[in-house]
Design an enzyme around this catalytic site. Structure first.
Site: not given
Ligand SMILES: NC(=O)c1ccc[n+]([C@@H]2O[C@H](COP(=O)([O-])OP(=O)(O)OC[C@H]3O[C@@H](n4cnc5c(N)ncnc54)[C@H](O)[C@@H]3O)[C@@H](O)[C@H]2O)c1
Length: 251
Positions: A14, A138, A151
């Protein structure tokens, strides 16, 4: 979009989709992520953006580094007008198997990390009395989804954090909102969702599919942009194909 936006977790999923949208709309993006390899890959991927994009390695649990890096970005690349807190981690663990260590690790990134980066960015924005922050909650922060004691409750905390920040930062000209995505096709989900999990989600989402990262980024950019959302603050927008609207949704 006439914006300079800091995106945490901007090297994947995202966060990366937000960075691409802001750049496509003519804005500037500072990407921070804790993974140097993902940053290197993203740097290649966004090479065409030239000096409109900047990269820093930053772990959002490292308080001292956050202050230093955000200050440096604001001074050398800013002034920052927007922040998107997309860095996050997830784990599906049954309640009885969830440990305190897992709970603390997830809260440290998803809640404390969001708080710390927001605070550093808001310190930079408040002097100029202008800015927009978008947090990522989320649907698991709004509903009791299976296996999500740590979570889901961390994302519930992001909801309240967003509301408190909106109230306290409104007099400083800073708007704070959150999106609450349903299932999104990102590397996080590819690692987390089994085929049974996928079937479960598709069955519960009225639109019968996962979202693309860009569909979430569209709503985030709407909330960043004063020309589209100047009177919107403290809101949690579910971008979830109808999941949180649903009750009995039929086959
Ligand atoms: N994918 C889904 O279905 C979904 C649904 C609801 C919410 N979210 C939320 O959206 C956000 C993005 O998720 P995504 O699906 O794009 O995940 P993703 O794993 O593709 O991307 C997350 C990024 O955050 C970075 N990251 C993790 N911990 C970190 C830290 N301590 N410091 C700096 N960077 C860090 C990772 O290296 C990664 O590049 C998250 O907060 C996730 O909880 C995702």
């Amino acid at each position: 979009m006439d914006q300079t936006v800091l995106v945490t977790g901007g090297a994947s999923g995202i966060g990366l989709a937000v960075a691409e949208r802001v750049l496509n709309e003519g804005g500037r993006v500072a990407i921070v992520d804790r993974e140097p390899e993902s940053i290197a890959r993203t740097r290649n991927h966004l090479d065409h953006a030239g000096d409109r994009v900047r990269f820093d390695t930053l772990d959002v649990t490292n308080e001292a580094e956050i202050e230093r890096v955000v200050k440096a970005i604001d001074a050398a690349f800013g002034p920052l007008t927007g922040l998107v807190n997309s860095a996050g981690i997830a784990q599906d663990v049954p309640f009885f198997e969830t440990t305190a260590a897992q709970f603390r690790k997830i809260y440290d990134v998803n809640v404390v990390g969001t708080f710390l980066v927001s605070k550093a960015a808001a310190i930079a924005m408040r002097g100029r009395r202008h800015g927009a922050i978008v947090n990522i909650s989320s649907v698991s922060g709004l509903r009791g989804n299976l296996g999500r004691a740590a979570y889901g409750s961390s994302k519930g905390a992001v909801v309240t954090l967003t509301q408190v920040m909106a109230v306290e930062l409104a007099p400083l000209g800073i708007r704070v909102n959150a999106v609450a995505p349903g299932p999104v096709e990102t590397p996080m989900v590819a690692a987390l969702h089994t085929s049974a999990t996928r079937e479960g989600w598709i069955g519960e989402v009225p639109m019968k599919r996962y979202s693309t990262p860009d569909e979430i980024a569209g709503t985030i950019c709407h909330l960043l942009d004063d020309t589209r959302s100047s009177y919107v603050t403290g809101q949690i927008i579910a971008v979830d194909g109808g999941f949180t609207a649903g009750g009995l949704i039929g086959g």
